[in-house]
Design a protein around this motif. Structure first.
Motif, short mmCIF file in Angstrom:
data_model
loop_
_atom_site.label_atom_id
_atom_site.label_comp_id
_atom_site.label_asym_id
_atom_site.label_seq_id
_atom_site.Cartn_x
_atom_site.Cartn_y
_atom_site.Cartn_z
N ARG A 22 0.85 -1.26 0.15
CA ARG A 22 0.04 0.06 0.09
C ARG A 22 0.98 1.39 0.03
O ARG A 22 0.63 2.19 -0.65
CB ARG A 22 -0.86 -0.01 1.38
N ASP A 23 1.84 1.26 0.53
CA ASP A 23 2.98 2.48 0.73
C ASP A 23 3.62 2.65 -0.44
O ASP A 23 3.93 3.84 -0.89
CB ASP A 23 3.70 2.32 1.74
N ASP A 24 3.75 1.68 -1.43
CA ASP A 24 4.49 1.94 -2.72
C ASP A 24 3.96 1.06 -3.66
O ASP A 24 4.85 0.00 -4.25
CB ASP A 24 5.92 1.64 -2.21
N PRO A 25 2.71 1.08 -3.97
CA PRO A 25 2.20 0.02 -5.05
C PRO A 25 2.75 0.07 -6.33
O PRO A 25 2.75 -1.15 -6.88
CB PRO A 25 0.61 0.68 -5.07
N ASP A 26 3.56 1.16 -6.77
CA ASP A 26 4.17 1.03 -7.95
C ASP A 26 5.57 0.80 -8.14
O ASP A 26 6.02 0.17 -9.03
CB ASP A 26 4.25 2.39 -8.93
N GLY A 27 6.14 0.93 -6.95
CA GLY A 27 7.65 0.47 -6.75
C GLY A 27 8.06 -0.78 -6.23
O GLY A 27 9.10 -1.23 -6.26
N ALA A 28 7.00 -1.61 -5.63
CA ALA A 28 7.03 -2.78 -4.94
C ALA A 28 6.69 -4.02 -5.63
O ALA A 28 5.64 -3.76 -6.31
CB ALA A 28 6.52 -2.84 -3.53
N LYS A 29 7.18 -5.30 -5.47
CA LYS A 29 6.82 -6.40 -6.16
C LYS A 29 6.91 -7.52 -5.03
O LYS A 29 7.95 -7.42 -4.32
CB LYS A 29 7.84 -6.90 -7.42
N LEU A 30 5.98 -8.45 -5.08
CA LEU A 30 5.95 -9.44 -4.12
C LEU A 30 6.92 -10.60 -4.93
O LEU A 30 6.96 -10.64 -6.02
CB LEU A 30 4.79 -10.08 -3.93
N LEU A 38 12.79 -13.37 -10.74
CA LEU A 38 14.10 -13.38 -10.82
C LEU A 38 14.79 -13.28 -12.04
O LEU A 38 15.60 -12.33 -12.49
CB LEU A 38 14.80 -14.43 -9.83
N PRO A 39 14.21 -14.32 -12.87
CA PRO A 39 14.68 -13.94 -14.30
C PRO A 39 14.43 -12.70 -15.03
O PRO A 39 15.01 -11.95 -15.63
CB PRO A 39 13.92 -15.08 -15.12
N SER A 40 13.03 -11.95 -14.66
CA SER A 40 12.55 -10.78 -15.26
C SER A 40 13.56 -9.80 -14.77
O SER A 40 13.75 -8.72 -15.32
CB SER A 40 11.22 -10.59 -14.79
N LEU A 41 13.81 -9.77 -13.27
CA LEU A 41 14.70 -8.78 -12.88
C LEU A 41 16.39 -8.85 -13.64
O LEU A 41 16.82 -7.79 -13.89
CB LEU A 41 15.03 -9.08 -11.24
N ALA A 46 11.76 -6.06 -15.38
CA ALA A 46 11.23 -5.57 -14.29
C ALA A 46 12.14 -4.87 -13.47
O ALA A 46 13.42 -5.62 -13.33
CB ALA A 46 10.27 -6.42 -13.36
N SER A 47 11.93 -3.86 -12.79
CA SER A 47 13.03 -3.19 -12.00
C SER A 47 12.41 -2.39 -10.80
O SER A 47 12.30 -1.15 -10.60
CB SER A 47 13.95 -2.17 -12.91
N PRO A 48 11.85 -3.23 -9.91
CA PRO A 48 11.16 -2.64 -8.59
C PRO A 48 12.00 -2.19 -7.80
O PRO A 48 13.47 -2.66 -7.64
CB PRO A 48 10.39 -3.93 -8.00
N ALA A 49 11.91 -1.21 -7.10
CA ALA A 49 12.62 -0.53 -6.12
C ALA A 49 12.60 -1.50 -4.71
O ALA A 49 13.61 -1.65 -3.93
CB ALA A 49 12.17 0.86 -5.65
N LEU A 50 11.58 -2.19 -4.47
CA LEU A 50 11.49 -3.00 -3.43
C LEU A 50 10.95 -4.37 -3.69
O LEU A 50 9.80 -4.65 -4.49
CB LEU A 50 10.50 -2.30 -2.30
#
Ligand SMILES: Cc1cc2nc3c(=O)[nH]c(=O)nc-3n(C[C@H](O)[C@H](O)[C@H](O)COP(=O)(O)OP(=O)(O)OC[C@H]3O[C@@H](n4cnc5c(N)ncnc54)[C@H](O)[C@@H]3O)c2cc1C
Length: 284
Positions: A22-30, A38-41, A46-50
């Motif tokens: 909720r605090d960072d819906p666009d920057g975080a990924k489960l 992990l292959p996507s990273l 994908a380049s999530p901040a968190l």
């Protein structure tokens, strides 16, 4: 093949994970099993901040079977679904589908919830969940909701999940006595993903079909339920003529994908071939 820098938090509870989203819906990924993320990273798709690691959340684990139905936690691995004797006793398509996913490494780490939330159009579990008329349990900052599998998949890699929501589990109605089911797929020779995969659950009473539900993956932008084909079979025998007509209806139910490996026409034909094979297997 090196991911962009990211922060990592191991969630300690479902509420903790939802709060972080909720605090960072666009920057975080489960992060669940990590076998897609992990292959996507690494490829920087994908380049999530968190990264929020939900792998330790007990409430998202396990398979529970009761009179009220079956509950599968989102973190249940493909290998656990393959190995569950109580589950596969009545629903052997779990073993069939899990056994066709990749290799032991992927099956030991990859989770059913990660696969469903990722909504790869060629993933196996969506077809199974559609045929079994599953409902998905979803938790988010606005509370809990349940979504039928037929309403969950929206487009390629796209579902109804909001950015602050987590798929927590899958609910499957207790199969009626005499239900027979099967999962079949034509594997892409390089990736092993489904070029076309078909799951079907049927029930016959005195040779007449009383229930028939179908899920298809691989063929289109997202997995879909073959309602017309299933409805057509109700009240009929599994004669060759009826099987052929159901297969025709199923292949007409979607606009098939076309790529370098398989044209739309080829996929539409595979839908027919695989449904016929599945129904013949269930009728003997
Ligand atoms: C070599 C290889 C071959 C494969 N072959 C097949 C195959 O034949 N058939 C097949 O179906 N799959 C295949 N897969 C995919 C595999 O099944 C993955 O494990 C699965 O798609 C993702 O599950 P995961 O737990 O690894 O999810 P992750 O990689 O951890 O996450 C995937 C995505 O879902 C999100 N997510 C994860 N869990 C949740 C949740 N509970 N709620 C909301 N969002 C969530 C993540 O944020 C991420 O965006 C293959 C993968 C590999 C690497």
């Amino acid at each position: 093949m090196i991911p962009a820098a990211f922060d990592y938090v191991r969630a300690t509870s479902l509420a903790h994970a939802i709060g972080l989203l909720r605090d960072d819906p666009d920057g975080a990924k489960l992060l669940a099993g990590g076998h897609t993320l992990l292959p996507s990273l690494k490829l920087r798709l994908a380049s999530p901040a968190l990264l929020i690691d939900i792998g330790g959340l007990a409430e998202l684990k396990g398979i529970e079977i009761s009179d009220g139905g079956i509950r599968i936690g989102a973190l249940t691995t493909h290998a656990e679904l393959f190995a569950s004797e109580p589950l596969n006793k009545d629903l052997p398509l779990f073993r069939q589908a899990a056994g066709l996913i990749a290799d032991p490494q992927v099956r030991n780490r990859g989770t059913v919830g990660g696969s469903l939330a990722n909504a790869d159009p060629a993933a196996d579990w969506p077809a199974v969940m559609l045929a079994l008329q599953a409902e998905f349990e979803i938790a988010g900052s606005k509370g809990f909701r349940r979504v039928p599998a037929c309403d969950f998949f929206v487009d390629i890699f796209s579902t109804v999940l909001e950015p602050d929501e987590i798929l927590t589990g899958i609910h499957i109605p207790q199969p009626k006595s005499g239900t027979r089911c099967v999962y079949r797929k034509i594997r892409h020779p390089a990736s092993g993903f489904a070029v076309v995969g078909i799951a079907i659950a049927i029930r016959l009473t005195q040779n007449l079909v009383t229930d028939a539900t179908v899920g298809v993956t691989g063929a289109a932008n997202h997995a879909f339920a073959g309602e017309d084909a299933g409805d057509f079979l109700i009240g009929k025998t599994l004669s060759q003529e009826n099987i052929d007509q159901a297969a025709r209806l199923l292949s007409q139910a979607t606009k098939c994908l076309s790529d370098r490996y398989a044209s739309a026409d080829y996929r539409a034909n595979l839908i027919q071939v695989e449904l016929k094979r599945a129904l013949l297997a269930l009728s003997s």
